[in-house]
Design an enzyme around this catalytic site. Structure first.
Site, short mmCIF file in Angstrom:
data_model
loop_
_atom_site.label_atom_id
_atom_site.label_comp_id
_atom_site.label_asym_id
_atom_site.label_seq_id
_atom_site.Cartn_x
_atom_site.Cartn_y
_atom_site.Cartn_z
CB THR A 41 -0.92 0.04 1.24
OG1 THR A 41 -0.09 0.13 2.42
CG2 THR A 41 -1.79 -1.20 1.35
N GLY A 42 0.34 2.38 -0.28
CA GLY A 42 1.16 3.59 -0.28
C GLY A 42 1.35 4.13 -1.69
N1 GLY Z 1 -0.85 1.82 -3.78
C1 GLY Z 1 -2.08 2.19 -4.34
C2 GLY Z 1 -1.98 3.16 -5.41
O1 GLY Z 1 -1.00 3.89 -5.50
O2 GLY Z 1 -2.90 3.26 -6.22
#
Ligand code: GLY
Length: 359
Positions: free
Chosen positions: A258-259
Site C-alpha cells: 500500500t502507499g
Molecule cells: N498503492 C495504491 C496506489 O498507489 O494506487
C-alpha cells in the site's frame, strides 16, 4: 486454431481443474481437517492495517478448509463493501472528475495464475472481477471500458460508487485544488517546491493487500484499491500490477503493498520481496530491503525531504511458506493486521527505515 471439439475438451478439463483446486468441496474440507490436525502447516493471513476484519474472515475460511484465494478475496470484500473506508471499493475517493475508479489484482499460488483489472468504474468488488479475468480469460489484465463490459458480461451490476461523504471530500479538494493536483509543469531533477501535490496526508493512497497461507500449504493474495485520491482519470497505481502491488510464488511466499504506487511501479517491489525471501530473508527483512531500494531509487528533488529521504510512504506486507510474516514501511508509524488462527486478528508495528519526527 482449436477445433470446436478441442475447445469443448479444454473447457471440460478447465472446469475439472478449477473444481479441484479452488472449490471448497466436502472432500477438501475433510482433507483440510486432517491436515490441520496432523501437519506442521501454520496458516496465516496478513493484511494492511485496514484489514482486521478481512484477516479474521479469511482465517475463518481457511480453518474451515477453504482455499487461500477464496479466503483473502472474501476478506477484502468486507472492505470493498464498506462505505466508510475511503480508499477501497464502494465509498472510495474519486478521480479528479469525481468518478470512482478501482484497481485490483489476485494471484493463486497453487495454479500459478493471476488476474487484474484497472480503472474499473461502477463495480464495487474489483477483486471478484480480477479473479474472473484469471479464471475465465486467457488474459491477465483488463482495463477501463473493457473491464466494465467484461464484468457486466459476467452478471455484475453497475452502481454509483461515490458516496455523499466521498463526494464532499472531493468537492473540498476541487474547490481548493490549484497546486494540489497531479499536473506538473516541466521540471528537472533539482526542482523542489512544485506544491502540495504529493503530501501523503492530503492525498490518500489507501488500499488493502491481503495474503494467506491455507491448511494445504497453498498461498494466494489480493490487492484492491480506489487508488490515489483525485488522480488524473485513467491513472493506474501499483495495485493491479502483478510484481508491483502483489506477487505470489507458491514455493516461497507472497508480498503486497500500500502507499505511493508510483514509487512501487518503478521498483516492482513485491516480486523483489518474494525473491529476497527465496534467498533466505525473513518476510520483515525482505520488506525492509524493498523499502531501501525505493529510497535509493528516489532521486527527483520534489520527492525528497531536506535530508534526502523520500517525502512519501510505501508499506509492504509478506508471508512465507513456513507461516512467518512481517511488514515494513519507509516511514515509522505504519501497522499491519495479522491472524494466525490461534487468536483474534491483531495489529502489529511495521519495521521502518526512517523514524518520523514527533508531531
Ligand atoms: N498503492 C495504491 C496506489 O498507489 O494506487
Amino acid at each position: 486454431m482449436n477445433s470446436p471439439m478441442k475447445r469443448r475438451d479444454f473447457l471440460k478439463t478447465a472446469a475439472a481443474v478449477g473444481a479441484g483446486t479452488i472449490a471448497g468441496s466436502a472432500e477438501l474440507l475433510a482433507e483440510a481437517g486432517r491436515l490441520g490436525a496432523h501437519s506442521a502447516i501454520r496458516p496465516v493471513v496478513i493484511a494492511s492495517s485496514n484489514g482486521l476484519k478481512a484477516t479474521a474472515k479469511a482465517m475463518e475460511i481457511i480453518r474451515a478448509g477453504g482455499d487461500a484465494l477464496d479466503a483473502v478475496i472474501a476478506g477484502v470484500n468486507i472492505v470493498e463493501d464498506d462505505p466508510t473506508d475511503m480508499s477501497v471499493g464502494y465509498g472510495g475517493l474519486p478521480n479528479e472528475d469525481g468518478v470512482v475508479e478501482l484497481d485490483s489484482s489476485v494471484m493463486h499460488g497453487p495454479t500459478g495464475r493471476g488476474g487484474a483489472v484497472a480503472s474499473l468504474r461502477n463495480i464495487k468488488n474489483p477483486s471478484k472481477v480480477a479473479r474472473l479475468v484469471m479464471e475465465r480469460t486467457d488474459h491477465v489484465l483488463i482495463v477501463g471500458e473493457g473491464a466494465l463490459r467484461f464484468a457486466k458480461a459476467h452478471g455484475f451490476k453497475e452502481e454509483d460508487l461515490l458516496t455523499d461523504a466521498a463526494r464532499e471530500v472531493w468537492l473540498k479538494w476541487k474547490e481548493n485544488s490549484s497546486t494540489k493536483d497531479d499536473w506538473l509543469p516541466p521540471h528537472d531533477m533539482d526542482t523542489r517546491d512544485i506544491g502540495e501535490s504529493l503530501k501523503e496526508f492530503f492525498r490518500t493512497t489507501g488500499t488493502i493487500n491481503c495474503n494467506g497461507l491455507d491448511l494445504r500449504g497453498n498461498i494466494s493474495g489480493v490487492t484492491t484499491t480506489s487508488g490515489l485520491a483525485f488522480k488524473i482519470p485513467g491513472r493506474v497505481g501499483d495495485s493491479p500490477i502483478l510484481g508491483a502491488g502483489l506477487y505470489v510464488d507458491n514455493t516461497v511466499g507472497a508480498a503486497g503493498s500500500t502507499g505511493r504506487g508510483e514509487a512501487n511501479l518503478l521498483s516492482c517491489s513485491s516480486v523483489m520481496i518474494v525473491e529476497y525471501m527465496r534467498a533466505g530473508k525473513s518476510p520483515e527483512e525482505a520488506c525492509l530491503q524493498a523499502c531501501k531500494r525505493i529510497a535509493e531509487q528516489t532521486k527527483m528533488k520534489r520527492l525528497l525531504d531536506d535530508n534526502g529521504r523520500p517525502n512519501f510512504n510505501v508499506n509492504f506486507y509478506a508471508i512465507n511458506k513456513k507461516g512467518e510474516y512481517g511488514g515494513a514501511s519507509i516511514w515509522s508509524g505504519s501497522q499491519y493486521a495479522v491472524n494466525t488462527g490461534e487468536a483474534e486478528s491483531r495489529r502489529m508495528e511495521c519495521a521502518y527505515l526512517y523514524k518520523r519526527a514527533e508531531r
